[in-house]
Design a protein around this motif. Structure first.
Motif, short mmCIF file in Angstrom:
data_model
loop_
_atom_site.label_atom_id
_atom_site.label_comp_id
_atom_site.label_asym_id
_atom_site.label_seq_id
_atom_site.Cartn_x
_atom_site.Cartn_y
_atom_site.Cartn_z
N ILE A 90 -6.98 -3.79 7.49
CA ILE A 90 -5.89 -2.20 7.67
C ILE A 90 -6.61 -1.43 8.60
N THR A 91 -7.75 -1.26 8.60
CA THR A 91 -8.89 -0.78 9.65
C THR A 91 -10.03 -1.12 9.63
N VAL A 92 -11.00 -0.78 10.76
CA VAL A 92 -12.18 -1.27 10.57
C VAL A 92 -13.15 0.10 10.95
N TRP A 93 -14.49 0.18 10.31
CA TRP A 93 -15.31 1.17 10.70
C TRP A 93 -16.31 0.27 11.52
N ARG A 94 -16.59 0.71 12.62
CA ARG A 94 -17.46 0.06 13.73
C ARG A 94 -18.86 0.86 13.72
N TYR A 385 -5.95 7.36 6.70
CA TYR A 385 -6.83 8.23 5.99
C TYR A 385 -8.15 7.68 6.24
N LEU A 386 -8.34 6.21 5.92
CA LEU A 386 -9.67 5.83 6.30
C LEU A 386 -10.15 6.20 7.65
N GLU A 387 -9.64 5.99 8.44
CA GLU A 387 -10.00 6.52 9.98
C GLU A 387 -10.63 7.88 10.08
#
Length: 529
Positions: A90-94, A385-387
């Protein structure tokens, strides 16, 4: 029943207890380590040493061995938020790899970079490595397979009753005892200190397993994979070893197959080649009401318990061990006064409370994600939201920004303290802060020149700090004079004279000799009223 005497008994030979034993040995103090198990735990538990912990462990000569045992420096620290394995996240925290962080740090020599990057390492490997080091110490006597069954203290010492696996008992008399014996601490219970949680206990299950299923890597490598159906996957070694962490029911008759549970939560029939271990535990967010009762102290999980979110548990405990270790050594060796031990709780407990709240902060992101996902919120909405929450892992300020400015053994400055930032290190020698790490013109790291005891870093041309150090040495205080003719370092360090403690925190600073140096020495060594 035989009786022996010792300066310090360390109860617990996990990473925190072993760090404490190594710190005491660094200062020439003998201790007795008591551990109920005979081998290090097979379960990996923690998996992340932050950069500040690596700095502290480098002082103890173990950082290179830790990196050899740990995950390779090329692997990133990314978080994948996933619907089901095999589909794009869904998304990635890098977050950069250790190699990437080293490159970043090379570009900055203004005190805003750590001396050491972080390191991923299974807690079981860290415990084994540190325990082996402690076993080899001439200053440590290690009793494994031994339990503490009673503890009493008086004005002069602490009496412990120990029982080994064969049922043989012995009595040990110690000047001080430190409980590093985990969340269920026998030591904490023996001295009647409560550790209340700010939230109800949350039953959890960790499944430690091996899997080479290609879907685990189909969309890139990750350190954590957070699945919306309520599971966190942890890559333990960047090969085939994983931990799945998931909530469990409190029903004593629950016979849910852990492998089936994992497959249901990742949304695919994941191939699991071997289940190594299954551990049930309770997540809490607790800090002990006090860290000391007389001659008995608490450190690590005996003093505070966090969820794994944020990786604060063992890292907070390692800093506890270093802080308490050098202070105990100072008192035992005769140059430290009683206020030095009094300073342990006001220095370390506020850090634990802050880290507890930061653990809860990130845990709330997890919980909201699971709730929103389970309620059918769209992937695009979840990603947005997560970003916005990705700042949570770019948090070096949490690891380096704690300050002991109100400590009774720090000589405070007048004026306004420097700002604190979430994402970075604010380089400052404000008393109570960690001193800035800088490279000198010849490439030497200034931190590598700091001594085991106090170091008076002297940027003056005339060596104004030399007579001050001579006075301290005559008073029996271990202090080294470190002249430093480096203009850039002087700019970063802000003052001509900076007194650094054994734990790299600043005890005092000035641009010239003080009017009453004896008063400064009495304060920083805890011999003042």
């Amino acid at each position: 029943m035989n009786e022996q005497t010792t300066s310090v008994v360390v109860v617990g030979a996990g990473p925190v207890g072993c760090t404490l034993a190594l710190e005491l040995a660094r200062h020439g103090v003998h201790c007795t380590v008591v551990e109920r198990t005979t081998e290090s735990t097979p379960h990996p538990k923690m998996d992340f040493l932050n950069a500040r912990s690596m700095e502290l462990l480098r002082r103890l000569g173990v950082s290179d061995a830790i990196r050899e045992e740990g995950v390779g420096a090329q692997h990133p620290f990314d978080f994948h938020w996933i619907d089901r394995l095999g589909t794009p996240p869904i998304t990635v925290w890098r977050y950069p790899s250790v190699s990437g962080m080293r490159e970043r740090y090379r570009e900055h020599n203004d005190g805003s970079a750590p001396w050491e990057p972080y390191q991923r390492l299974q807690g079981s490997l860290l415990e084994r490595l540190l325990r082996e080091r402690v076993r080899a110490l001439p200053e440590a006597e290690v009793h494994e397979g031994t339990r503490v069954t009673s503890l009493t203290q008086d004005a002069d010492g602490v009496e412990l009753r120990l029982v080994d696996e064969q049922g043989r008992s012995r009595s040990v008399r110690a000047s001080y005892v430190v409980g590093c014996d985990g969340a269920g601490s026998v030591v904490r219970r023996s001295i009647g200190i409560d550790s209340p949680s700010i939230a109800p206990p949350a039953p959890q299950r960790d499944v430690y397993f091996r899997s080479a299923d290609p879907r685990l890597r189909e969309h890139g490598r990750f350190f954590l994979g957070i699945a919306g159906r309520g599971l966190v996957l942890v890559s333990r070694d960047e090969r085939d070893t994983w931990t799945a962490s998931l909530p469990r029911t409190t029903d004593a008759h629950d016979d849910t197959d852990p492998v089936d549970d994992i497959r249901s939560r990742v949304g695919v029939d994941l191939r699991i080649d071997e289940v190594i271990n299954v551990v049930d535990w309770e997540g809490t967010l607790a800090v002990a009401e006090r860290y000391r009762s007389g001659r008995v102290f608490l450190a690590g999980d005996a003093a505070h318990q966090f969820f794994p979110t944020g990786g604060h548990g063992a890292n907070t405990g390692i800093a506890d061990a270093v802080d308490l270790g050098w202070k105990l050594a100072a008192v035992i060796r005769g140059w430290g006064g009683p206020r030095l031990l009094d300073s342990y709780e006001p220095e370390r407990r506020p850090v634990a409370v802050f880290n507890r709240e930061m653990s809860a902060n990130l845990l709330d992101v997890w919980r909201r994600y699971f709730t929103l996902f389970g309620s059918g919120v769209s992937s695009a909405h979840l990603a947005g939201y997560l970003e916005q929450q990705s700042f949570q892992i770019d948090n070096v300020g949490i690891h380096f920004g704690y300050r002991y400015a109100d400590s009774p053994v720090v000589h405070a400055d007048d004026g306004t303290p420097p700002r604190w930032t979430w994402r970075g290190i604010v380089p400052t020698t404000w008393p109570g802060c960690r001193a800035p790490s800088v490279r000198l013109a010849d490439g030497t790291e200034l931190f590598d020149l700091l001594s085991t005891g106090y170091t008076l870093v002297d940027f003056t041309e005339e060596g104004a700090g030399k007579p001050l150090v001579d006075d301290a040495t005559r008073a029996g205080i271990p202090m080294v004079h470190l002249p430093c003719a480096d203009d850039h370092a002087r700019t970063v360090w802000e003052r001509d004279l900076v007194l650094v403690r054994p734990d790299q925190h600043v005890a005092w600073r000035a641009s010239g000799a003080p009017d009453d140096w004896d008063a400064v020495l009495r304060r920083v060594t805890g011999r003042h009223r």
